[in-house]
Enzyme design. Structure first.
Site, PDB file in Angstrom:
ATOM      1  N   SER A 136       0.977  -1.206  -0.127  1.00 58.66           N
ATOM      2  CA  SER A 136       0.056   0.000  -0.149  1.00 58.66           C
ATOM      3  C   SER A 136       0.862   1.340  -0.058  1.00 58.66           C
ATOM      4  CB  SER A 136      -0.861  -0.025   1.243  1.00 58.66           C
ATOM      5  OG  SER A 136      -1.428   1.166   1.484  1.00 58.66           O
ATOM      6  N   LYS A 196      -1.146  -1.187  -4.488  1.00 58.71           N
ATOM      7  CA  LYS A 196      -2.246  -0.367  -4.051  1.00 58.71           C
ATOM      8  C   LYS A 196      -1.871   1.091  -3.836  1.00 58.71           C
ATOM      9  CE  LYS A 196      -4.625   0.035   0.468  1.00 58.71           C
ATOM     10  NZ  LYS A 196      -5.109  -0.729   1.457  1.00 58.71           N
ATOM     11  N   LYS A 217      -3.127   5.107  -2.752  1.00 59.29           N
ATOM     12  CA  LYS A 217      -4.108   5.802  -2.104  1.00 59.29           C
ATOM     13  C   LYS A 217      -4.658   6.882  -2.705  1.00 59.29           C
ATOM     14  CE  LYS A 217      -4.041   3.870   2.012  1.00 59.29           C
ATOM     15  NZ  LYS A 217      -5.110   3.078   2.830  1.00 59.29           N
ATOM     16  N   ASP A 237      -7.317   2.684  -2.939  1.00 58.28           N
ATOM     17  CA  ASP A 237      -7.961   2.848  -1.677  1.00 58.28           C
ATOM     18  C   ASP A 237      -8.193   4.313  -1.492  1.00 58.28           C
ATOM     19  OD1 ASP A 237      -8.840   2.584   0.922  1.00 58.28           O
ATOM     20  OD2 ASP A 237      -7.164   1.649   1.746  1.00 58.28           O
ATOM     21  N   GLU A 266     -11.096   0.350  -3.107  1.00 51.44           N
ATOM     22  CA  GLU A 266     -11.427   0.058  -1.675  1.00 51.44           C
ATOM     23  C   GLU A 266     -11.972   1.277  -1.173  1.00 51.44           C
ATOM     24  OE1 GLU A 266      -7.595  -1.281   0.245  1.00 51.44           O
ATOM     25  OE2 GLU A 266      -8.378  -0.983   2.121  1.00 51.44           O
ATOM     26  N   ASP A 274     -13.420  -2.133   3.319  1.00 48.96           N
ATOM     27  CA  ASP A 274     -12.327  -2.188   4.629  1.00 48.96           C
ATOM     28  C   ASP A 274     -13.297  -1.518   5.679  1.00 48.96           C
ATOM     29  OD1 ASP A 274     -10.460  -1.430   6.418  1.00 48.96           O
ATOM     30  OD2 ASP A 274      -9.355  -0.559   4.930  1.00 48.96           O
ATOM     31  N   LYS A 305      -9.230  -6.830   8.282  1.00 49.31           N
ATOM     32  CA  LYS A 305      -8.329  -6.449   9.297  1.00 49.31           C
ATOM     33  C   LYS A 305      -8.567  -7.030  10.651  1.00 49.31           C
ATOM     34  CE  LYS A 305      -6.957  -2.121   6.934  1.00 49.31           C
ATOM     35  NZ  LYS A 305      -7.174  -0.666   6.710  1.00 49.31           N
ATOM     36  N   GLY A 328      -3.451  -4.195   6.291  1.00 54.64           N
ATOM     37  CA  GLY A 328      -2.545  -3.736   7.262  1.00 54.64           C
ATOM     38  C   GLY A 328      -2.881  -2.471   7.877  1.00 54.64           C
TER      39      GLY A 328
HETATM   40  O1  OSB Z   1      -7.091   1.752   4.770  1.00 55.38           O
HETATM   41  O2  OSB Z   1      -5.938  -0.111   4.275  1.00 55.38           O
HETATM   42  C1  OSB Z   1      -6.067   0.976   5.013  1.00 55.38           C
HETATM   43  C2  OSB Z   1      -2.870   2.251   6.861  1.00 55.38           C
HETATM   44  C3  OSB Z   1      -3.508   3.005   8.025  1.00 55.38           C
HETATM   45  C4  OSB Z   1      -4.961   2.822   8.085  1.00 55.38           C
HETATM   46  C5  OSB Z   1      -5.748   2.472   6.893  1.00 55.38           C
HETATM   47  C6  OSB Z   1      -5.021   1.804   6.025  1.00 55.38           C
HETATM   48  C7  OSB Z   1      -3.488   1.687   6.137  1.00 55.38           C
HETATM   49  C8  OSB Z   1      -2.816   1.066   4.740  1.00 55.38           C
HETATM   50  C9  OSB Z   1      -1.524   0.544   5.134  1.00 55.38           C
HETATM   51  O3  OSB Z   1      -3.369   1.228   3.696  1.00 55.38           O
HETATM   52  C10 OSB Z   1      -1.402  -0.799   5.070  1.00 55.38           C
HETATM   53  C11 OSB Z   1      -0.070  -1.357   5.547  1.00 55.38           C
HETATM   54  O4  OSB Z   1       0.983  -1.119   4.772  1.00 55.38           O
HETATM   55  O5  OSB Z   1       0.063  -1.525   6.807  1.00 55.38           O
HETATM   56 MG    MG Z   2      -8.146   0.624   3.349  1.00 53.91          MG
END
Ligand code: OSB
Ligand code: MG
Length: 375
Positions: A139, A165, A167, A192, A217, A242, A266, A294
């Protein structure tokens, strides 16, 4: 006879760990993590759990300073002094407390961690997993420039990661996806939004269809499912939920009304391993793929995510990646490593399969509290 464990003491610690690189989502930028770790002590065994609540109540309503008193005042007393056979018993003991799922998960998962050690069984096996290798994605947060993002993608592709992925948010979406696709037409790509859009922006979201994304996402509100079903009917791209999947009921509802075609699990968001397994099973029955999300975890949460990802229906690469992407030095030994084909190898060791570096944790600790039975 199944040996039960008497929970004798619970220790909470806040550790502070700077990230190797800042992480930015549609709700903000994080440079350093404040992480709550819990230890459950039973019959000479130390089970560890990590609370995934963030520094601020932005991803969800829970945050580091809300989970601490929730655990010391309500959750720890519900299990202290009790004889427990399995992590599966813990949710019922916490049932009186509404929501606060990340706080609950930290403790429940620490009990599973202890149980696996007590039974001399790998945690992944105890959870019902079968996979011996976990496919990994990354991510990648919002960067200062698109050029920086493209550089980062190149680095992660070279490291072997199987899914990228990125953001997105209004103003950092179509323009960015266009540049990524013109450089890499065929990589497995997803995005995402962390709830950055509303249903009024359906036409704009429909324009994402041209990028052949594996999924989008959580485009809409964090606590909404119905409007995602309305949106999914308008999109070719699969929606993955999510934030709004807080438990098995939410997952069943989302699938029933067609709000998504993929679910991100998660373990912290849903309240612990027991609930995560339920969601996994519901999705598996309906042929809906899941993957492990994550939360910028330290090694303990990371080890637990790996164990969960061994369940059969974790069919898509997760956001479970190498320790070194986040930390100068992780708190587990060995650190999580990803091999050239973008896979993490699952060990046969009993318990979580990674040692906890207690000396390092002690150095990183800024706050600590121990609760004992009968106090
Ligand atoms: O939406 O998946 C998410 C990190 C913090 C809060 C929300 C998210 C995320 C990530 C990071 O996308 C995922 C990672 O590398 O741990
Ligand atoms: Mg997410």
């Amino acid at each position: 006879m199944i040996p039960s464990m008497k929970i004798e003491a619970i220790t909470l610690r806040e550790i502070q760990m700077p990230l190797v690189h800042f992480f930015e989502t549609s709700f903000g930028r994080t440079y350093s993590r404040r992480i709550l770790l819990v230890t459950v002590q039973a019959d000479g065994i130390h089970g560890w759990g990590e609370c995934v609540a963030g520094e601020d109540p932005f991803y969800s309503s829970e945050w580091i300073d809300s989970v601490w008193p929730t655990i010391t005042r309500y959750l720890a007393p519900a299990i202290l002094g009790r004889a427990i056979e399995s992590g599966r018993e813990v949710p019922a003991l916490f049932a009186k407390v509404r929501a606060h799922r990340m706080a609950k998960a930290a403790l429940e998962n620490a009990v599973w961690d202890a149980e696996a050690q007590k039974k001399q069984q790998p945690l992944w096996n105890l959870l019902g997993g079968t996979r011996r290798e976990i496919p990994c994605g990354v991510s990648i947060g919002i960067q200062d420039s698109v050029e920086q993002l493209l550089d980062k993608i190149q680095t992660e592709l070279s490291a072997g990661y199987r899914r990228i992925k990125v953001k997105v948010k209004p103003g950092w979406d179509v323009n960015v996806l266009e540049k990524i696709r013109s450089r890499w037409a065929d990589i497995t790509l997803s995005c995402d939004a962390n709830s950055a859009y509303t249903l009024d922006q359906t036409e704009h979201l429909r324009s994402f269809d041209q990028f052949n994304l594996l999924m989008i996402e959580q485009p809409l509100w964090d606590d909404e499912i119905y409007y995602h079903a309305r949106l999914q009917k308008q999109l070719r791209t699969a929606i993955c939920l999510d934030e709004s999947i807080v438990g098995a009921r939410a997952a069943a509802f989302a699938l029933e009304i067609g709000a998504c075609r993929i679910i991100n699990i998660k373990v912290g968001r849903v309240g612990g391993f027991t609930e995560a397994i339920k969601i996994h099973d519901i999705c598996q029955k309906q042929n809906i793929p899941v993957w492990c999300g994550g939360m910028l975890e330290s090694g303990i949460g990371r080890a637990h995510n790996i164990a969960l990802s061994t369940l059969e229906n974790f069919r898509l690469p997760g956001d479970v990646s190498a320790s070194k992407r986040y930390w100068e030095e992780d708190i587990i030994d060995p650190e999580v490593q990803v091999f050239a084909q973008g896979m993490i190898a699952v060990t046969n060791e009993p318990g979580r399969g990674y040692c906890v570096k207690e000396d390092l944790i002690e150095k990183l600790t800024v706050r600590k509290e121990t609760l004992t039975a009968g106090k």
